[in-house]
Design a protein around this motif. Sequence first.
Motif, PDB file in Angstrom:
ATOM      1  N   LYS A 113     -25.963  21.863  44.158  1.00 21.71           N
ATOM      2  CA  LYS A 113     -25.446  21.685  43.908  1.00 21.71           C
ATOM      3  C   LYS A 113     -23.992  21.792  43.027  1.00 21.71           C
ATOM      4  N   THR A 114     -25.022  22.915  41.821  1.00 22.69           N
ATOM      5  CA  THR A 114     -24.140  23.178  41.010  1.00 22.69           C
ATOM      6  C   THR A 114     -22.636  25.060  40.881  1.00 22.69           C
ATOM      7  N   TYR A 146     -35.961  18.396  43.715  1.00 19.76           N
ATOM      8  CA  TYR A 146     -34.934  17.913  42.107  1.00 19.76           C
ATOM      9  C   TYR A 146     -34.408  19.181  42.346  1.00 19.76           C
ATOM     10  N   ILE A 147     -35.110  20.328  41.442  1.00 16.05           N
ATOM     11  CA  ILE A 147     -34.245  21.184  40.534  1.00 16.05           C
ATOM     12  C   ILE A 147     -33.468  22.372  41.719  1.00 16.05           C
ATOM     13  N   ASN A 148     -34.574  22.352  42.802  1.00 13.33           N
ATOM     14  CA  ASN A 148     -33.943  23.091  44.059  1.00 13.33           C
ATOM     15  C   ASN A 148     -32.036  22.752  44.296  1.00 13.33           C
TER      16      ASN A 148
END
Length: 73
Positions: A72-73, A65-67
């Motif tokens: 994406k940001t 999830y963090i990856n």
Amino acid sequence: MSVYEADVMRKLLSMLEPKDMQKKFEANWKDVVKKRVGSWTGHTERMTNPRPRRQCEWEAEVIEYINYLSEKT
């Protein structure tokens, strides 16, 4: 305290993908998580206090999830 429900988050994120890519997104996510857990749990004989597999699965889901967010940001 927040709760991270891996199945829910993976499904929500897959819904952001184009319809024809949603199943592939989920399959890729699950594959990455499975590989990460395998790399962690493959050497438990050397660990004095190995973590339960379910804990490793949850941690791998959070990392994925963090990856995803980082990408994406």
